[in-house]
Write an enzyme that holds these catalytic residues in place. Sequence first.
Site, mmCIF file in Angstrom:
data_model
loop_
_atom_site.group_PDB
_atom_site.id
_atom_site.type_symbol
_atom_site.label_atom_id
_atom_site.label_comp_id
_atom_site.label_asym_id
_atom_site.label_seq_id
_atom_site.Cartn_x
_atom_site.Cartn_y
_atom_site.Cartn_z
ATOM 1 N N ASP A 163 -2.758 10.502 -2.371
ATOM 2 C CA ASP A 163 -3.287 9.844 -3.309
ATOM 3 C C ASP A 163 -3.277 9.965 -4.513
ATOM 4 O O ASP A 163 -2.950 9.171 -5.262
ATOM 5 C CB ASP A 163 -3.467 7.831 -2.536
ATOM 6 C CG ASP A 163 -3.636 7.476 -1.346
ATOM 7 O OD1 ASP A 163 -2.983 6.488 -1.339
ATOM 8 O OD2 ASP A 163 -3.613 7.849 -0.039
ATOM 9 N N ARG A 191 1.257 -1.179 -0.081
ATOM 10 C CA ARG A 191 0.015 -0.230 -0.242
ATOM 11 C C ARG A 191 0.986 1.059 0.282
ATOM 12 O O ARG A 191 2.432 1.478 0.153
ATOM 13 C CB ARG A 191 -0.733 -0.285 1.252
ATOM 14 C CG ARG A 191 -0.089 -0.499 2.399
ATOM 15 C CD ARG A 191 -1.043 0.409 3.749
ATOM 16 N NE ARG A 191 -0.301 1.299 3.750
ATOM 17 C CZ ARG A 191 0.137 1.930 3.964
ATOM 18 N NH1 ARG A 191 1.841 1.745 4.329
ATOM 19 N NH2 ARG A 191 0.551 3.721 4.113
#
Length: 381
Positions: free
Chosen positions: A253, A64
């Site tokens: 992100d 991640r």
Amino acid sequence: MADQDAQTPVGIEPPALSVLRWAEPPEGPAVVLLDQTRLPAEEAELVCADVPALVRAIRTLAVRGAPLLGIAGGYGVALAAARGEDVARAAELLEQARPTAVNLGYGARRVARAYEEAAGSGPGPEAAAVALAEARALHREDTEASGRMAQYGLELLAELLPGGGGHRLLTHCNTGALVSGGAGTAFAVALRAYRKGSLRHLWVDETRPLLQGARLTAYEAGRNGMPYSLLTDSAAGSLFAAGEVDAVIIGADRIAADGSVANKVGSYPLAVLAKYHHVPFVVVAPTTTVDLGTVDGTSIVVEQRSATEVTEFTSKPGARGGGEGGGTVVAPPGTKAYNPAFDITPPELVTAIVTEEGVISPVTGVGLAELCARSSQVTIS
């Protein structure tokens, strides 16, 4: 991985984390990951021998963090090429694994393009080798970008927080070596500050519901000997009110063309608190996280995750327990849950965006476009 160009480390630096690597065992090539769902209790590797296995690892958060997802996407395409599989389809599957993280699609598409150009006269080992070389180049570039962001971020903190004394920084989610080819993004700035003697304390949000702060950031801070404390996400307000936060520093992100920032859910409330308390709110991310094709924050697709992550409790994602999702049930049967993985912080709440190409402050679409024009790594959808 440890930040190699810090000049004045405090104490003895820990060995570098091996977070993601390409392997070629006798049974065939594979992407090998440090399984982040098993941290901090166990440092165990997960071997992904094909693209579906890597997609599962991405969706379950075994791997991640925006920059590292870009690297994983690149190596995933290289893996498909090495196995003689449909590279275009592999890139598509990888990009769809987590829709909000723009780096994932960037890495997959970049390596796929390199492969397609090399395979113009026909696919084969030579084209697969080109794909792997491109994935390795992406990995190397991210490592270098991490070091530059750390330095730019440290210099920015010195400007924002003059007067000497150590910085008390609040961070959310995990942005260290576990998300990057280098020392990370926001965490890399805090680590550089620590090694330069200018970090007084690191406040770590636990980051509900999957506890990336508690499991991962606390793990990295402790591993590096940094002074830190863990707090529940809901305690941040009282920390601001007590005057214990000098700056908030987070990752991203996806950053839209207007400067809106998508980051782990819980980031936007911190921005609001920081604005009210006149505390700088700083975002640290590589230019690969910028998506000039996404006009503004309302255009960012926010990933919605399983309700069981909220209605059940587990110390690590994927743990097997009594609940449907593998954890301990903490809500009445049939309870519905709202579980966005990210929230959006508008540019007017962001003091500065730190990239490997420099700092944007104030945050505007024009300033972002001008900075990104200096980089060949910007994603345009």
